[in-house]
Motif scaffolding. Structure first.
Motif, PDB file in Angstrom:
ATOM      1  N   GLY A 320       0.823  -1.260  -0.063  1.00 39.26           N
ATOM      2  CA  GLY A 320       0.132  -0.131   0.065  1.00 39.26           C
ATOM      3  C   GLY A 320       0.677   1.373  -0.009  1.00 39.26           C
ATOM      4  N   LYS A 321       0.279   2.372   0.579  1.00 39.12           N
ATOM      5  CA  LYS A 321       1.257   3.617   0.465  1.00 39.12           C
ATOM      6  C   LYS A 321       1.889   3.737   1.752  1.00 39.12           C
ATOM      7  CE  LYS A 321      -2.856   5.990  -1.890  1.00 39.12           C
ATOM      8  NZ  LYS A 321      -3.700   7.195  -1.573  1.00 39.12           N
ATOM      9  N   SER A 322       1.750   3.228   2.756  1.00 43.76           N
ATOM     10  CA  SER A 322       2.294   3.383   3.843  1.00 43.76           C
ATOM     11  C   SER A 322       3.366   2.225   4.746  1.00 43.76           C
ATOM     12  CB  SER A 322       1.737   4.337   4.990  1.00 43.76           C
ATOM     13  OG  SER A 322       0.771   3.558   5.480  1.00 43.76           O
ATOM     14  N   LEU A 323       2.541   1.145   4.451  1.00 46.69           N
ATOM     15  CA  LEU A 323       3.002  -0.025   5.142  1.00 46.69           C
ATOM     16  C   LEU A 323       4.444  -0.774   4.919  1.00 46.69           C
ATOM     17  CD1 LEU A 323       0.609  -2.915   6.591  1.00 46.69           C
ATOM     18  CD2 LEU A 323       2.962  -3.199   5.974  1.00 46.69           C
ATOM     19  N   SER A 324       5.366  -0.520   5.553  1.00 50.75           N
ATOM     20  CA  SER A 324       6.484  -1.415   5.296  1.00 50.75           C
ATOM     21  C   SER A 324       7.107  -2.040   6.715  1.00 50.75           C
ATOM     22  CB  SER A 324       7.342  -0.361   4.930  1.00 50.75           C
ATOM     23  OG  SER A 324       7.808   0.451   6.093  1.00 50.75           O
ATOM     24  N   LEU A 325       7.855  -3.117   6.378  1.00 48.82           N
ATOM     25  CA  LEU A 325       8.405  -4.109   7.455  1.00 48.82           C
ATOM     26  C   LEU A 325       9.774  -4.292   7.145  1.00 48.82           C
ATOM     27  CD1 LEU A 325       7.979  -5.729  10.002  1.00 48.82           C
ATOM     28  CD2 LEU A 325       7.145  -7.567   8.138  1.00 48.82           C
ATOM     29  N   ASN A 326      10.658  -4.205   8.056  1.00 51.34           N
ATOM     30  CA  ASN A 326      12.017  -4.513   8.182  1.00 51.34           C
ATOM     31  C   ASN A 326      12.221  -5.598   9.431  1.00 51.34           C
ATOM     32  OD1 ASN A 326      14.979  -4.579   8.814  1.00 51.34           O
ATOM     33  ND2 ASN A 326      15.382  -2.936   7.471  1.00 51.34           N
ATOM     34  N   ALA A 327      12.382  -6.661   9.086  1.00 52.70           N
ATOM     35  CA  ALA A 327      12.354  -7.888  10.237  1.00 52.70           C
ATOM     36  C   ALA A 327      12.907  -8.994   9.990  1.00 52.70           C
ATOM     37  CB  ALA A 327      10.831  -7.929  10.291  1.00 52.70           C
ATOM     38  N   GLN A 345      11.588 -10.898  14.968  1.00 56.69           N
ATOM     39  CA  GLN A 345      12.155  -9.523  15.383  1.00 56.69           C
ATOM     40  C   GLN A 345      11.982  -8.597  14.424  1.00 56.69           C
ATOM     41  OE1 GLN A 345      13.944  -9.360  18.470  1.00 56.69           O
ATOM     42  NE2 GLN A 345      13.986  -7.252  17.850  1.00 56.69           N
ATOM     43  N   VAL A 346      11.135  -7.683  15.111  1.00 55.69           N
ATOM     44  CA  VAL A 346      10.710  -6.552  14.163  1.00 55.69           C
ATOM     45  C   VAL A 346      11.682  -5.227  14.300  1.00 55.69           C
ATOM     46  CG1 VAL A 346       8.803  -4.969  13.367  1.00 55.69           C
ATOM     47  CG2 VAL A 346       8.386  -7.428  14.260  1.00 55.69           C
ATOM     48  N   ASN A 347      12.298  -5.028  13.218  1.00 56.87           N
ATOM     49  CA  ASN A 347      13.387  -3.857  13.325  1.00 56.87           C
ATOM     50  C   ASN A 347      12.569  -2.492  13.293  1.00 56.87           C
ATOM     51  OD1 ASN A 347      15.440  -5.901  13.680  1.00 56.87           O
ATOM     52  ND2 ASN A 347      15.600  -5.987  11.556  1.00 56.87           N
ATOM     53  N   GLU A 348      11.398  -2.682  12.154  1.00 57.84           N
ATOM     54  CA  GLU A 348      10.916  -1.373  12.155  1.00 57.84           C
ATOM     55  C   GLU A 348       9.329  -1.741  11.345  1.00 57.84           C
ATOM     56  OE1 GLU A 348      11.845   3.062  11.625  1.00 57.84           O
ATOM     57  OE2 GLU A 348      11.429   1.974   9.385  1.00 57.84           O
ATOM     58  N   LEU A 349       8.468  -1.639  11.808  1.00 57.38           N
ATOM     59  CA  LEU A 349       7.158  -1.792  10.994  1.00 57.38           C
ATOM     60  C   LEU A 349       6.479  -0.469  11.049  1.00 57.38           C
ATOM     61  CD1 LEU A 349       4.685  -3.534   9.823  1.00 57.38           C
ATOM     62  CD2 LEU A 349       4.148  -4.046  12.222  1.00 57.38           C
ATOM     63  N   LYS A 350       6.186  -0.017   9.763  1.00 58.51           N
ATOM     64  CA  LYS A 350       5.362   1.391   9.692  1.00 58.51           C
ATOM     65  C   LYS A 350       3.873   0.983   9.140  1.00 58.51           C
ATOM     66  CE  LYS A 350       9.246   4.444   8.869  1.00 58.51           C
ATOM     67  NZ  LYS A 350       9.754   5.348   7.747  1.00 58.51           N
ATOM     68  N   ALA A 351       3.042   1.441   9.742  1.00 57.39           N
ATOM     69  CA  ALA A 351       1.558   1.246   9.383  1.00 57.39           C
ATOM     70  C   ALA A 351       0.764   2.424   9.398  1.00 57.39           C
ATOM     71  CB  ALA A 351       1.173   0.134   9.688  1.00 57.39           C
ATOM     72  N   ASP A 352      -0.256   2.524   8.759  1.00 54.31           N
ATOM     73  CA  ASP A 352      -1.419   3.655   9.011  1.00 54.31           C
ATOM     74  C   ASP A 352      -2.639   2.794   9.120  1.00 54.31           C
ATOM     75  OD1 ASP A 352      -2.395   3.541   6.564  1.00 54.31           O
ATOM     76  OD2 ASP A 352      -1.674   5.568   5.901  1.00 54.31           O
ATOM     77  N   LYS A 353      -3.638   3.680   9.811  1.00 57.11           N
ATOM     78  CA  LYS A 353      -5.041   3.051   9.926  1.00 57.11           C
ATOM     79  C   LYS A 353      -5.657   2.301   8.603  1.00 57.11           C
ATOM     80  CE  LYS A 353      -9.935   4.130  10.972  1.00 57.11           C
ATOM     81  NZ  LYS A 353     -10.568   5.426  11.388  1.00 57.11           N
ATOM     82  N   ARG A 354      -5.535   3.111   7.514  1.00 62.83           N
ATOM     83  CA  ARG A 354      -6.061   2.781   6.185  1.00 62.83           C
ATOM     84  C   ARG A 354      -5.609   1.477   5.622  1.00 62.83           C
ATOM     85  NH1 ARG A 354      -5.795   7.143   1.512  1.00 62.83           N
ATOM     86  NH2 ARG A 354      -7.145   8.010   3.273  1.00 62.83           N
ATOM     87  N   ASP A 355      -4.226   0.998   5.664  1.00 64.82           N
ATOM     88  CA  ASP A 355      -3.504  -0.098   5.319  1.00 64.82           C
ATOM     89  C   ASP A 355      -3.921  -1.027   6.205  1.00 64.82           C
ATOM     90  OD1 ASP A 355      -2.468   0.824   2.901  1.00 64.82           O
ATOM     91  OD2 ASP A 355      -0.605   1.486   4.022  1.00 64.82           O
ATOM     92  N   ILE A 356      -3.987  -0.988   7.499  1.00 60.34           N
ATOM     93  CA  ILE A 356      -4.391  -2.002   8.169  1.00 60.34           C
ATOM     94  C   ILE A 356      -5.850  -2.578   8.124  1.00 60.34           C
ATOM     95  CG2 ILE A 356      -4.677  -2.624  10.766  1.00 60.34           C
ATOM     96  CD1 ILE A 356      -2.502  -0.700  11.490  1.00 60.34           C
ATOM     97  N   GLN A 357      -6.768  -1.724   7.940  1.00 58.66           N
ATOM     98  CA  GLN A 357      -8.079  -1.767   7.682  1.00 58.66           C
ATOM     99  C   GLN A 357      -8.216  -2.789   6.145  1.00 58.66           C
ATOM    100  OE1 GLN A 357     -10.225   1.930   9.684  1.00 58.66           O
ATOM    101  NE2 GLN A 357     -10.032   1.892   7.530  1.00 58.66           N
ATOM    102  N   ASP A 358      -7.146  -2.226   5.258  1.00 55.92           N
ATOM    103  CA  ASP A 358      -7.300  -2.791   4.162  1.00 55.92           C
ATOM    104  C   ASP A 358      -6.845  -4.448   4.119  1.00 55.92           C
ATOM    105  OD1 ASP A 358      -7.707  -2.985   1.185  1.00 55.92           O
ATOM    106  OD2 ASP A 358      -5.756  -2.231   0.772  1.00 55.92           O
ATOM    107  N   ILE A 359      -5.893  -4.509   4.568  1.00 50.38           N
ATOM    108  CA  ILE A 359      -5.451  -5.865   4.893  1.00 50.38           C
ATOM    109  C   ILE A 359      -6.182  -6.870   5.696  1.00 50.38           C
ATOM    110  CG2 ILE A 359      -3.532  -7.446   5.960  1.00 50.38           C
ATOM    111  CD1 ILE A 359      -1.648  -5.308   5.449  1.00 50.38           C
TER     112      ILE A 359
END
Length: 462
Positions: A320-327, A345-359
């Protein structure tokens, strides 16, 4: 003296002419249908005797010098079930090499092949008796026949695999590794080198479909393999909506018999280049992904270990537009997803409400809406770890938001085939702007530590 030389030359000419006449006559004789049928009967009798099993062959068609076609080849296993059936086999061979003790097929093509491989409780297969029948005796020999295939094609073929006492197939739409039914097999393979212990090959294309619906549109690769391991220069994998690109892959195994237990015994080390994965392509492994083809994740990283115990290192995923994961992620228990233990081991997880709802809505096939107050959090950044089974995950870490930081220690339980969510645990913060979160000007920053629990059922609010 001169007369003797002339007479000898004349005899020599007659001798050479006779040999050439015999050599020229052999292909013509082999083209005769009666002789071809006689050869077919001789081959089937010899194979039946050597294998001590039923072998039939419909017809042999020999074409001048270097081509032969076999029709309706059938080999029965020791349980009187079909082992191999081939509607049509075409073979092009090097005639000169045969005279030098080498059998080289410059081209080998199977049409409408059906293979039926079965494994018993001791790990032996119904193919073992064929391998044993053609094993060379372990003794030194001055004359060794070399076998080689340069080019192999398989068209419109099928393959069946079953493991005695394996897991039963309860749902045909879920891939069962203990019971495979593969159809629409098409392959174009070049074998650069085939010796006793070494293989160098190129798979130009391979496509197939498993009864669960898993579809391989195209696989292409180059490899070098021995009895102890393999190096693969690249793998390009195309699924209906996915594209996977791997390079410099290594496989390690103790012996070729390990491939009978590929999931548990063969070790991988595979760097993943920029690739795109669609959830829907893997619904045969995770049914909840069915029809989720619009959900595409781009990824890169490195995969190692056995399929039953995989390790993902330096994985970078984007959605999506904002969700990213480094793990970094360890999975133990595949291919049975509900029995797989997860440690991430989640080094960095970025997400916003819209992408979470979408998934979540895509996986559950139902609308999923988080409380509107969470819009104030903006893009959430999480660092920590996740461990457990999909039905029982523990998330421990720290959330950084626009309104402050929150530490979590929460148990997440996915129930009803991952459609319902249940959670409980501890949430802490020292500087959360509670007033902005609740749109209440009378409230400022807050420090708190409390236990929380909740349920999100399909079609209902949290």
């Amino acid at each position: 003296m001169v007369k003797g030389i002339k007479k000898t030359a004349k005899i020599l000419k007659i001798f050479v002419a006779s040999i050439l006449l015999v050599l020229a006559t052999i292909p013509i004789l082999l083209s005769n249908s009666s002789i071809q049928n006689f050869i077919a009967q001789s081959i089937t009798q010899e194979l039946s005797f050597r294998l001590n099993s039923k072998v039939t062959l419909g017809k042999i068609e020999y074409k001048l010098f270097n081509s032969v076609k076999l029709n309706d080849l059938y080999i029965q296993d020791m349980e009187r079930d079909t082992l191999i059936y081939v509607d049509e086999t075409k073979a092009n061979f090097n005639l000169r090499a045969i005279l030098n003790g080498k059998i080289i097929f410059t081209g080998l093509e199977f049409r409408n092949l059906y293979g039926n491989l079965k494994v018993d409780t001791t790990g032996h297969t119904n193919l073992d008796f064929v391998i044993k029948a053609f094993q060379k005796p372990k003794k030194k020999s001055s004359s060794v026949i070399t076998y080689k295939i340069d080019h192999l094609k398989i068209k419109n073929s099928r393959f069946s695999y079953s493991k005695q006492n394996g897991k039963p197939t309860l749902n045909a739409s879920i891939l069962n590794p203990d019971s495979l039914q593969i159809s629409n097999i098409n392959a174009d393979i070049i074998l650069h080198l085939l010796r006793k212990d070494t293989l160098s090959a190129e798979i130009k294309s391979l496509s197939l479909r498993e009864r669960s619906g898993f579809t391989l549109k195209k696989l292409s690769t180059q490899l070098q393999a021995s009895t102890k391991g393999a190096k693969i220069q690249f793998i390009e994998l195309l699924l209906p909506a996915s594209h996977l690109n791997l390079t410099d892959i290594e496989l390690k195994y103790d012996s070729l018999s390990d491939f009978k237990h590929f999931v548990e015994k063969v070790k991988w080390n595979a760097p993943i280049n920029n690739s795109s994965i669609s959830f829907g392509d893997f619904s045969a492994f995770i049914p909840e992904f069915k029809n989720a083809y619009k959900h595409v994740v781009t990824l890169k990283g490195q995969v190692s270990g056995r399929i039953s115990s995989l390790r993902f290192k330096k994985m970078e995923l984007k959605y999506g537009k904002s969700l990213s994961l480094n793990a970094d992620l360890d999975l133990s228990g595949l291919p049975y997803i509900n029995e797989t233990f997860i440690y991430g081991q989640v080094n960095e997880l970025k997400a916003d409400k819209r992408d979470i709802q979408d998934i979540i809505s895509g996986l559950t096939k139902k609308p999923f809406v988080l409380p509107k107050e969470l819009n104030q959090l903006g893009t959430v950044i999480y660092k920590g770890n996740i461990s457990g089974f999909l039905s029982n995950l523990v998330a421990y870490g720290n959330l950084k938001t626009n309104l402050g930081s929150i530490s979590t220690d929460i148990l997440v339980q996915l129930e009803n085939k991952l459609k319902d969510l249940k959670y409980n645990g501890t949430v802490k913060s020292n500087n959360l702007e509670l007033g902005r979160l609740l749109s209440n000007k009378n409230l400022g920053k807050a420090s708190f530590s409390f236990n929380t629990n909740g349920i999100k059922k399909t079609g209902a609010a949290v």
